[in-house]
Each structure stands twice: as structure tokens, then as C-alpha cells.
Design a protein around this motif. Structure first.
Motif, mmCIF file in Angstrom:
data_model
loop_
_atom_site.group_PDB
_atom_site.id
_atom_site.type_symbol
_atom_site.label_atom_id
_atom_site.label_comp_id
_atom_site.label_asym_id
_atom_site.label_seq_id
_atom_site.Cartn_x
_atom_site.Cartn_y
_atom_site.Cartn_z
ATOM 1 N N GLU B 404 0.837 -1.113 0.126
ATOM 2 C CA GLU B 404 0.029 -0.096 -0.063
ATOM 3 C C GLU B 404 0.857 1.287 0.030
ATOM 4 N N ALA B 432 3.536 3.503 -11.132
ATOM 5 C CA ALA B 432 2.294 3.521 -10.600
ATOM 6 C C ALA B 432 1.509 2.448 -10.772
ATOM 7 N N ARG B 433 1.581 2.041 -12.318
ATOM 8 C CA ARG B 433 0.568 1.051 -12.658
ATOM 9 C C ARG B 433 1.012 -0.280 -12.209
ATOM 10 N N ASP B 434 2.513 -0.301 -12.399
ATOM 11 C CA ASP B 434 2.921 -1.755 -11.887
ATOM 12 C C ASP B 434 2.947 -2.031 -10.582
ATOM 13 N N ARG B 436 0.410 -1.419 -8.838
ATOM 14 C CA ARG B 436 -1.078 -1.506 -8.477
ATOM 15 C C ARG B 436 -1.367 -2.988 -8.181
ATOM 16 N N ILE B 437 -0.394 -3.740 -8.869
ATOM 17 C CA ILE B 437 -0.659 -5.330 -8.659
ATOM 18 C C ILE B 437 -0.585 -5.723 -7.263
ATOM 19 N N THR B 439 -0.953 -4.793 -4.239
ATOM 20 C CA THR B 439 -1.924 -5.169 -3.238
ATOM 21 C C THR B 439 -3.067 -6.082 -3.581
ATOM 22 N N LEU B 440 -2.964 -6.742 -4.508
ATOM 23 C CA LEU B 440 -3.729 -7.694 -5.198
ATOM 24 C C LEU B 440 -3.302 -9.109 -5.197
ATOM 25 N N THR B 444 -5.041 -10.260 -1.149
ATOM 26 C CA THR B 444 -5.321 -8.824 -1.126
ATOM 27 C C THR B 444 -4.833 -8.250 0.087
ATOM 28 N N THR B 445 -4.800 -7.039 0.281
ATOM 29 C CA THR B 445 -4.520 -6.087 1.589
ATOM 30 C C THR B 445 -5.487 -6.847 2.784
ATOM 31 N N GLY B 446 -6.860 -6.966 2.267
ATOM 32 C CA GLY B 446 -7.883 -7.220 3.250
ATOM 33 C C GLY B 446 -7.690 -8.672 3.761
ATOM 34 N N TYR B 522 -8.051 -4.360 9.087
ATOM 35 C CA TYR B 522 -7.453 -3.449 8.033
ATOM 36 C C TYR B 522 -6.718 -2.370 9.066
#
Lengths: 596, 596
Positions: B404, B432-434, B436-437, B439-440, B444-446, B522
Motif C-alpha cells: 500500500e 504507479a501502474r506496476d 497497483r498489482i 496489493t492484489l 489482497t490487503t484485506g 485493516y
């Protein structure tokens, strides 16, 4: 693929229940803007957005605009031109423009709602008609009579579009450094020479002519920002009698490859002695440009709102459909192989953050839109001044906060999809990429914050803030005796008092140290945004409770407000702490010690 | 284009000054991992990353992987294979693998540093060798002797690569729902049939063979997650004696089009009766997979760190070079047309946020890496248990927070560029686009937050937290008499006490209401992450002050720590408020009232 259904329920709630625009419009002299007319306009726009513009959103992303190096021509993605023609035929380009030049004279508050829907449906496409508003404003306020006659009608009809040519390769924020030259070449005619970058809709195939509003320096211009003049430079030459001639010496040199809004033409524009006319006074161009920039900034804030809304509704649908794992307190749908992920508290946290920021943000933005009308048409000078002060104060907050929240919400919504959110076909990643531009153009978030702190708060001595604090006080006083609202009015009052106190203490410290302004600005803007939203949420509950909306609707407003007060509003503590820590925590790190 | 220069100063400070790895490694029996060797390995890796991998980063983004529908073949971007060959020749694939199978047996703590550099240089490329580690771990811990002999050597040598095949179209998080079947077809041989999605490096042209670790169900499997077994399924058939045969019945059906990491092959893999061997016990596959997933999660956390670091160093360079506007307190470079934007407090705020989160995050991650070594090679059972408990506790924090923060920092860095940050050629938007993966994937972060709260804190009764609180207490006690550290140790102690108190109160409430876990998870994870970073920042100042580093370096650490304590650590207040508000603020909104 992500879809878009305009949130008509909440849009109507904001306009009619909370802002009570029908009576407001009547007071401001918009006789035609009755509730029925407004609703009909909104419904028709929603239909256009849902069925024509939204389906082109992914097409625009995949195809992008195409640039022909040889001719300098820009081709828009498939379907963009047909959609634009339909938009023009429907009269949408002149919705809030003056009737004198062919517009419909609808209030700006309604224009904002339409923009929200259009942006949400297709942000890249929306940028083509958007910039015409700025050109219309600049010419309407600062142009000579013949310029209005010749340029305003086609711009308002949408048969031509407009641009704002400010940025150059070496200067964006600091326009005082700009180099583009304007040489007189005849009576009131100038030859414009220079390179402008980041020109949205600088070149395209939607209309035959494009009207560039260009900042440039006259030969006798003083240095810096006091030496900048504004010129109107059409792509096709236009004589004072309106005769359209051949190509002017302005040409697109390249289109940028961007993170998102691929369907929007972001152009390098080369002016090579292009013929232009002076708009307004010599050397006063920056001021004229700022007039239109404020409206454009509200518009960009609304882009953040639109994208967040679309992202949210898709994530909500996905969270209801996607079956995965069980609720921790036991199965909610035992007959199914798993529960929908909407039962997971953390998924609800992300969705409610979107709901709270978009529905609250909608009121913040629409209210600001109504202030544009109030500042122009208020009953008396005092009312117009109040509206203008508050509008000036709120504009950087709308732009700064709604675009950052737009990024936050599109990211939450993507996250709700898990790994699928990263895959292009679902359309969620496009919304996140498209949203990313909004905190950059029309002044970055940091520039909004400086405008708020330096100009709107310190220079204007907090006039706008006082109006807003008055609204909060009036609301709290009105509901003093309503026990069901005490859980909101109590914290709201406390935060309003802290807002006032923080503002005063920054002002005091800024008098001794100008760096205080820059050090506090960002956190002050967000502190302000969150308190403003607390007001709108408290008021939403009060209005919903007193309305005839269904109980579910009322519960939705009340419980989301509770969520907001419990889990979002505490962000103010973090911003307050940062403000209190002052400039030293930012300036004491030696420049050469930044490297890791 | 963005560049990458490995932050060797800070990497060495973290490893040698703060974590004192030379003596640690000696205690753990890594005789070869002397300071000289470690530094030589780091320098050589940095050279490879800076000169070979980093320049391919944009190539990979622009070209992406290409998929041939007819053959199912995947072609990597230009230069990826040559770089991979060089990587293999350098022995990098086996750096922290056991010598028994051809590895170099370097500590995992060093492996983490190498990963940081490789990820920063080229995240898409890094995913090809990355997944081999997971396959190696799974086979090393759970495979039969012949499986190790046959598969581990080429995986460790890098002449083959590995994958982890978990996700299916209808299940990701909830693997209990998976449908892929394994039918016995001979002695210890199974036919695997099913579709797996999101398979990183599922198909490519870097190596002739690919070793898939696949989760599937045996015919007699119980339902849910207790009925899942692990199989090794090579792309080219491999006999028990190691003989490599023809194509197995596994084929790439498509590659995904993604927001970023375009150069990484994210594959749909169709298993159509593919021959595979059981790894470990029947129905115990999920547990085996989780073993390797924990290491993979640390690895993904480090990806966030790497991208943030690269983004930061580019933004810092830009902020030093870009001249725009003046400092509010007066010109800093009067001879130039404007000051560098580094003088702007808000630009410094963004940069210092990156510096604080990456340098602090580096210690968090490297320390966790050293715990992998400690858990395996600690002197006695108690030491190994402490290391393992703390590692389990920190793993979701490293994965959850660093990814994050990676998104936050790449976004700040992009923002420092203004509009130029949105333009592809600068490379900031790719980072920034790279990012983004991260946290998934790998949960996922959750999911990290639930792992931390539910499993590592509640089920294991906070064993890991107690070890960390002990570290904080020891540090504070050691520096009780150091007045120059009091500004850090005071708040650190207070936050540690609050951390303990919050943990206790969540545990108490969770006993009565299981939804408490999901509602708090979280915010608890971030509260933990920020307090952990406060510890590392306080300790960094203490270590720097006592070192022979230049004064500028010491000032950089101290002032950044002050920034962190003043402007980042207060985020804990917001997380604490959210935790305190409990599940009601998330669950009381009626499901049908979410729509706007």
C-alpha cells in the motif's frame, strides 16, 4: 466491462431535497429552471450518457487518438464523432450558456450535474466539449463585441470547440516564465509564435474549426506574470465579419502517450506566426485566464466525483455477485457455495468509503455550482459577495479533495474486484488510470492547497470560511432540539471550532514565517474538506429524516453518516497534527540528505 | 524515462549498521556470508539491475508479452531472454537455495535485498524467476527424494522455471471452492484436469521447461479446503529418472491484458489430463502451498518497497532539476529564472513521505528476511520459535503495508512531476501502474489484514507481537539516558502501550462478536505498521548517531525521523478511531441501501 447508470436518486436528493434548487433558481431569476424541466433535462442527459457515451469509454481507451505526423491531423476513436454530433444536435453544448448567443441559460448548478454524468460515462470524450466552456467564458467576459458575435455562437452551438493554451515545456505552474510571442502585424492582428504543450482537444476531427485561447507576450511586455496577454487564435482563419478562411499557422506537432484518458487528444501545439486577436487588455491575460480557470477547476473536481461514482456502482454490483468465503459470524447464504463478498466488513469499509465520499462530495460540488449562479445573479451586492467569497473558498477544496477522493475511490473499487480489478476487460483499472489525471491538470493538488491557504484564506482574510462556518452554526442551532441529530451536530460543532482555531493559528504563524503557508496548505485543505463533508452528511440525515423517502433510504443516509463520522472524519486528527508540526518538519532535512 | 540506481548507502546502513548481519549470519551458521562477500554480491547485483534489467523496464511495458493463439506460445519482450540468460549464468537464481542442489546458500536476508533491487529495476521481468522460489520451497519441504533430485536442480540453476497454480475463475481467496481434478492413472501418476487463471509465468520462451505446482482434488477428496492436494506438473513430461519427454497436456489458453506489468506473462492455463505427481500428503496441499506463500508474500511486500524506491529517486532528481516558481520566503537561486521545486514545502512533504516509508520499510522488510534465517537456523528451539512467531506476525504487515505504501509513494512521486508524471515517456506512470498489482496478488490487503488479526494475533495469542514489543522495550530501556533520543523513545513507548491495549480490547470484543475481527483487521494492520516503522526510525537515529557516517547522513536520518513522528505516525490516531468504532459502523448500513 464497467457500466454506468446515473445515480438519479441521489442526484435528485442533493438538488431538490437538500439544496432546494427550484426555489433558489426562482430567486436567482432562472424562471425556466423548474423542477420538472430540471428533471427532464437530467433524465435525458442520463439516457445519453448511459447508452451513447458510456459504451464508448473502453473503445476510447483501447484505440486512443491517432496522430498523423505528415498532416498533423488527429483522429478520434471510433464512435466519438457520431456521439459528438448527437450531443450537438441535442443542444447540450450550450446548456448553461447565455441565450443571447444561442445558449439555454440553465443554471450552472445544473451544468455541474450534467458534467458529473458525462465525465462518469466517458472522461476522455468529455474533454472535447469541456474546454469550450472556458473559451466561452473568457470571450464572454473579456472579448470585444465582434469577437463575441463571431466566436461565441459556433462555440455554444458546438460546431466549433475551444482550447486553453497555457503550458509550455519549461513552465506550467509558473506561467510568468512563458515565452510564446505575439507580434503586431496589422490593425489589432498579431502573429503568435511558440510551442504549447498539454493542450486538451488541441486538434481533432469532431469539428472543422478549433478556437485556441492562447497566452503570449507582446513585444513591450514586462517580465513575469504581469506581461502576459490573451489571444484568440482559430485553427481556420476567421475575419472580423465572421468569414472563415484557410488554415492558420498553428499545427499539432504530437499527441502525448498518457497513463489514461487515451481517447482525449493531449496535443503539442506549434504556433508559427499564427494570426490572432487580442482578448481584453494587453498584459492582463493571466487574470482573464484565471476567471475561466476557476470554473474549469470546479469541473475537474466533478470529474473526480463522476469517476468515483461509476467505480463505486460497479464495485457494489461485483460485491453482491461475487461468491467467496463465508461471513465470520456464520454463513449468510447457506444454500450457496459461499457468501457474497459484500458480507465482509473490509469490503464494506471500502464501499462505504466510496459512498460517503461520493454522496457527500456531490453536495459539496453541487453547492459550489449553485454559488456560481448566486455570485452572478444574487438579489443584492451582499448576497453576491457572500456567494463569491464562499465559491472562491470552496473551489480549491472541490478540485483538490474531490480529485484525490476520486483516486482513492477508484482504487478502493478496483480493490474490491481482487485480481480481476487489475485486468483490463473489467474496466476498473481504466477508471483508476483516468482518475489519475484529475489531481494534475488545471493545477495540481498542491497548487489548489496554496490557492486556498494563501489567497482564499490569508489574503482574503477567511471571508469564505466565515460564510461556511455560519452555515454550520445555523444548521446546528436549528437542530439544537433534535436528539436524533445530536450524535452529528456535537462533533460537527467541535470540528468547526477547531477549523476556526487552526485557521487563526496558521494565519498568526504565517505572519512571522511565510513558509508556514506552504507547510500547512495541503493538510489544511483536507482538514477543510472533511469538515465540510461532515456538515453535508449531518444535513443529509436531517433532510432525509424529514422527507417522505422510504425507510431504507433514510437508514442508508443515517448509517453512512455514522460511518463517515466514525471512520473518515478522524482523518482530520492526522491533518491537524501535521499542520501543528509546522514548516520545520519539512524544511530541516538538508537538501543533500534526501538521497537514500 | 525513469532510471534506477540501487540505494547502496541505505541498503548497507540497514544491513550492516542497524541489523548487524555479519555477526547474525555467523551465529546462524552462514560462514560464507561475511561482510565482504555480502557487499560484493550486492554490488554485482546492483550493476546487473542498473545496466541490464532497468533499461528493459519500459521495453516490457510498451511491448508486453505476445501470445500465439494457434500454438499457445508466449513470447517475452525484446531483451528479456538475453537478460534472463545472463541472470542464470551469474548464478543469481540459486543465490539463497541449498548448496545440496546447486544453490549458494546465502541467507534469506540477503535474498530480500537482491529482490528489492531486481523488482525496482524491472518488476515485470522479476516475476519470471520469482515464482521458481516458491516451487523450490514447496518441493524442498514436501517433495519426495526423487522429486527433489529431478526438479530442484534445474529450478535452482534457472534452466527451468516454476509456477504456483492456485486460482480458478470462480475462486481466488476461497480456495476451498476449487474444482481442478486429479485422477490416478498409474503408480503415483495423476491426470490433472481443470482451468487455472492468473498464473504468473505460466508460459514463456525463457526456458524449455516450466514446472507447475498445481492444487487439485483427488477423487476421494473431502469437500472444501481439507480436500486439496498439491501436484507437480511439468510442461515437458519428466520421468522419475529425470528423462525429459514430450509436451504434457497443459497449455496456455490466453494471457491477460493488465493495468501494468505488461512484460509479465499472466496466463490462463488449461490442464487437460496433464500428467502430474503428488507432492506431500493427499489432501494436505493447501498447507504445503501456504508454506511457500508466506515467503512469496514477503517477496511481494519487497516489490512495493522496490517500486517506491525507484519512484522516489526519480522524483527527487526531478524536484532538484525542475525550475518553477520561487520559495515563499524569497528566491533561493536568484540567478536562475526560478527555484527548483524541491524548495516547495508540499513537494518536500511528498518526497519525505517516500523517504520515510521506504527507508523505514526497508528495515521492516530486511528484518523480516533475517527472521526467515533465524526461524530455520536459530541456536535453540526457543530462539527459532521467537523468530518464527515474529516472522508470522510481520509477514502480513510487510505484504499489506509495504504494498500500500508502494502505491502511495509511486503516486506521490508521479505527482511531483505535475502533468509530466502522467506522460508515458517519463516512466513514472508505469511505476504507479506496476505497483497497483502488489496489493492484489498473493492475497489482497484485506486478506493480509485478516491473516494478521485472525491467525497471527488471535489464534496464536499475539506471540509475535510480544516479541516485537519486547524489542521496543529493550531499545527504549537501553536509551533511557540518551536525551537526544527522548523525542522518539517517549512517543514510541506510548504507541507501543496503545498497540498492546488495542490488541487486548479487540481480542476481548472478538470473543463476543466474530465480526469484530474483520471490522478491525485493516486498521489494526496499519496501526501496527506505523508503530513498527516508528521503532525502526527511532533505532535508525540511534544507530546513525553512534556511527562514523558523515554529519549530513546523520542529519538526514534524524530529521526524517522527526518528519515521520510529526507527520506520518499521527495516522495511527485515525486507525485507532476506526478500530474503536467497531463492526456496527460497517454492518448497520442495510445491504439494499448501498446504492446511490
Amino acid at each position: 466491462m464497467s457500466t454506468y447508470i446515473a445515480p438519479m436518486n441521489d442526484i435528485r436528493f442533493a438538488l431538490h431535497d437538500v439544496l432546494q434548487v427550484e426555489s433558489l433558481f426562482a430567486r436567482l431569476g432562472f424562471e425556466d429552471a423548474t423542477r420538472d424541466t430540471v428533471d427532464a433535462v437530467l433524465d435525458e442527459c442520463a439516457r445519453l450518457c448511459e447508452t451513447v457515451l458510456a459504451p464508448l469509454n473502453r473503445v476510447g481507451d483501447v484505440q486512443g487518438v491517432r496522430f498523423d505526423k505528415t498532416t498533423g491531423a488527429v483522429t478520434t476513436p471510433d464512435g466519438f464523432k457520431a456521439a459528438y454530433d448527437q450531443f450537438v444536435e441535442g443542444g447540450w453544448t450550450g446548456m448553461s450558456a447565455p441565450t443571447e448567443f444561442g445558449g439555454m441559460n440553465m443554471p450552472h448548478a445544473i451544468g455541474i450535474c450534467l458534467e458529473e454524468m458525462i465525465d462518469a460515462a466517458n472522461l476522455a470524450w468529455s474533454n472535447f466539449p469541456l474546454l469550450s466552456h472556458g473559451a466561452v467564458n473568457a470571450l464572454h467576459h473579456h472579448g470585444e463585441a465582434w469577437q463575441k458575435e463571431v466566436f461565441l455562437k459556433p462555440l455554444i452551438a458546438g460546431t466549433w470547440t475551444g482550447t486553453m493554451c497555457l503550458t509550455e515545456p519549461h513552465c506550467g505552474t509558473d506561467l510568468g516564465m512563458l515565452k510564446t510571442r505575439a507580434e503586431p502585424v496589422g490593425t489589432d492582428v498579431y502573429a503568435i509564435t511558440g510551442t504549447k504543450i498539454f493542450i486538451t482537444a488541441g486538434e481533432h476531427d469532431l469539428t472543422p474549426n478549433i478556437v485556441h485561447l492562447v497566452l503570449a507576450r507582446l513585444p513591450d511586455a514586462p517580465e513575469g506574470s504581469r506581461g502576459i496577454s490573451l489571444f484568440v487564435v482559430p485553427k481556420l482563419r476567421v475575419a472580423r465579419d465572421g468569414t472563415v478562411g484557410g488554415r492558420n499557422a498553428v499545427r499539432c506537432g504530437a499527441v502525448e502517450h498518457k497513463m489514461g484518458i487515451h481517447g482525449s487528444a493531449t496535443c503539442v501545439m506549434n504556433f508559427d506566426g499564427a494570426e490572432g486577436y487580442l482578448v481584453g487588455q494587453p498584459h492582463k491575460g493571466l487574470m482573464a485566464m484565471f476567471t475561466m480557470m476557476n470554473t474549469a477547476r470546479l469541473g475537474v473536481g466533478v470529474q473526480g466525483l463522476g469517476l468515483a461514482t461509476r467505480a463505486y456502482e460497479n464495485a457494489l454490483r461485483y460485491a453482491r455477485e461475487r461468491l467467496q468465503s463465508r461471513a465470520l459470524s456464520g454463513p449468510k447464504l447457506p444454500a450457496k457455495p459461499a457468501d457474497p463478498i459484500l458480507v465482509q466488513p473490509d469490503v464494506r469499509r471500502m464501499l462505504l468509503t466510496c459512498k460517503a465520499l461520493t454522496e457527500g462530495g456531490r453536495l459539496l460540488a453541487y453547492h459550489a455550482g449553485s454559488l456560481v449562479d448566486g455570485a452572478a445573479h444574487g438579489a443584492d451586492a451582499a448576497a453576491r459577495k457572500d456567494a463569491d467569497d464562499l465559491l472562491g473558498f470552496l473551489t480549491p477544496i472541490v478540485k483538490g479533495c474531490l480529485t484525490e477522493w476520486g483516486n482513492e475511490c477508484t482504487s478502493h473499487a478496483l480493490q474490491c474486484y481482487g485480481g480481476h480489478g487489475y485486468i483490463a476487460e473489467h474496466g476498473m483499472e481504466q477508471l483508476a488510470r483516468d482518475a489519475r489525471i484529475t489531481t494534475l491538470y488545471e493545477g495540481t493538488t498542491g497548487i489548489q492547497a496554496l490557492d486556498l491557504m494563501g489567497r482564499k484564506v490569508l489574503q482574503l482574510q477567511g471571508a469564505g470560511l466565515r460564510v461556511f462556518l455560519g452555515m454550520i452554526e445555523t444548521f446546528c442551532a436549528e437542530h439544537e432540539g433534535t436528539p436524533t441529530l445530536a450524535e452529528f451536530t456535537g462533533p460537527l460543532r467541535a470540528h468547526a471550532a477547531q477549523w476556526q482555531q487552526i485557521t487563526g493559528s496558521i494565519a498568526e504563524r504565517a505572519a512571522a514565517d511565510p513558509e508556514e503557508i506552504g507547510a500547512a496548505a495541503y493538510d489544511y485543505m483536507f482538514f477543510s474538506g472533511y469538515v465540510a463533508l461532515a456538515y453535508w452528511w449531518a444535513r443529509s440525515v436531517a433532510v432525509a429524516d424529514a422527507s417522505s423517502h422510504p425507510e431504507t433510504f433514510k437508514a442508508g443516509k443515517r448509517e453512512t453518516a455514522r460511518f463517515y463520522f466514525a471512520r473518515i472524519l478522524p482523518r482530520t486528527a492526522m491533518h491537524a497534527a501535521a499542520i501543528t508540526s509546522g514548516p520545520a518538519t519539512l524544511l530541516s532535512v538538508p537538501d543533500e540528505a534526501f538521497d537514500s
